[in-house]
Design an enzyme around this catalytic site. Sequence first.
Site, PDB file in Angstrom:
ATOM      1  N   HIS A 103       0.859  -1.183   0.000  1.00  0.00           N
ATOM      2  CA  HIS A 103       0.000   0.000   0.000  1.00  0.00           C
ATOM      3  C   HIS A 103       0.896   1.235   0.000  1.00  0.00           C
ATOM      4  O   HIS A 103       2.043   1.189   0.464  1.00  0.00           O
ATOM      5  CB  HIS A 103      -0.880   0.024   1.250  1.00  0.00           C
ATOM      6  CG  HIS A 103      -1.959  -0.999   1.246  1.00  0.00           C
ATOM      7  ND1 HIS A 103      -3.072  -0.899   2.043  1.00  0.00           N
ATOM      8  CD2 HIS A 103      -2.110  -2.149   0.552  1.00  0.00           C
ATOM      9  CE1 HIS A 103      -3.862  -1.941   1.844  1.00  0.00           C
ATOM     10  NE2 HIS A 103      -3.300  -2.721   0.934  1.00  0.00           N
ATOM     11  N   GLU A 133       1.027   3.809   1.865  1.00  0.00           N
ATOM     12  CA  GLU A 133       1.546   4.161   3.187  1.00  0.00           C
ATOM     13  C   GLU A 133       2.750   3.300   3.558  1.00  0.00           C
ATOM     14  O   GLU A 133       3.755   3.800   4.071  1.00  0.00           O
ATOM     15  CB  GLU A 133       0.476   3.983   4.268  1.00  0.00           C
ATOM     16  CG  GLU A 133      -0.770   4.807   4.065  1.00  0.00           C
ATOM     17  CD  GLU A 133      -1.871   4.061   3.346  1.00  0.00           C
ATOM     18  OE1 GLU A 133      -1.593   3.416   2.293  1.00  0.00           O
ATOM     19  OE2 GLU A 133      -3.023   4.100   3.803  1.00  0.00           O
ATOM     20  N   CYS A 180      -5.964   1.797   6.005  1.00  0.00           N
ATOM     21  CA  CYS A 180      -6.637   0.564   6.409  1.00  0.00           C
ATOM     22  C   CYS A 180      -6.036   0.080   7.732  1.00  0.00           C
ATOM     23  O   CYS A 180      -5.097   0.674   8.272  1.00  0.00           O
ATOM     24  CB  CYS A 180      -6.467  -0.501   5.325  1.00  0.00           C
ATOM     25  SG  CYS A 180      -4.768  -1.115   5.189  1.00  0.00           S
ATOM     26  N   CYS A 224      -2.193  -0.696   7.523  1.00  0.00           N
ATOM     27  CA  CYS A 224      -1.376   0.520   7.478  1.00  0.00           C
ATOM     28  C   CYS A 224      -1.439   1.271   8.800  1.00  0.00           C
ATOM     29  O   CYS A 224      -0.421   1.795   9.269  1.00  0.00           O
ATOM     30  CB  CYS A 224      -1.816   1.403   6.324  1.00  0.00           C
ATOM     31  SG  CYS A 224      -1.467   0.642   4.711  1.00  0.00           S
TER      32      CYS A 224
END
Length: 150
Positions: free
Chosen positions: A54, A56, A84, A87
């Site tokens: 992701h 992040e 999410c 993360c």
Amino acid sequence: MVDYIPLMREAIEIAKLALVTDDVPVGALVINPAGAIVGRGKNLREINKDPTAHAEMVALREAALVHNNWRLDNHTLIVTLEPCAMCAGAIAQSRMKTVVFGAWDEKAGAVGSVWDILRDPRSPHQVEVVAGILEEECAALLREFFKEKR
């Protein structure tokens, strides 16, 4: 008060780069206490075949390498979409000071929508959260991406 708008605009530009690899357009930046960008990330799940890639996570990894330290005390993460649970957990583990995000994620958001991992009083590390910076621009990028997928 920090002006997060120019930084979020930069995160949006990074998010657009994910479109080249047909990944969800999410972009992230890590800012050190002096205000310098030390990490950048876009979603790389499709190209890397990695469920943890992701935006992040990519930005956190880059910032940790720059500092040669997993602890990112007093740093700020700026991301176009609410993080999410995965993360948010990584953000807390990195000891990040602040998270700034654009669009809310009503399906999987873990920073106020579905869950609030970063501000849960049971968590050993609390993170300041600033939500809704350029929310409409961030959300529009995602809406357009998913509209074309349908």
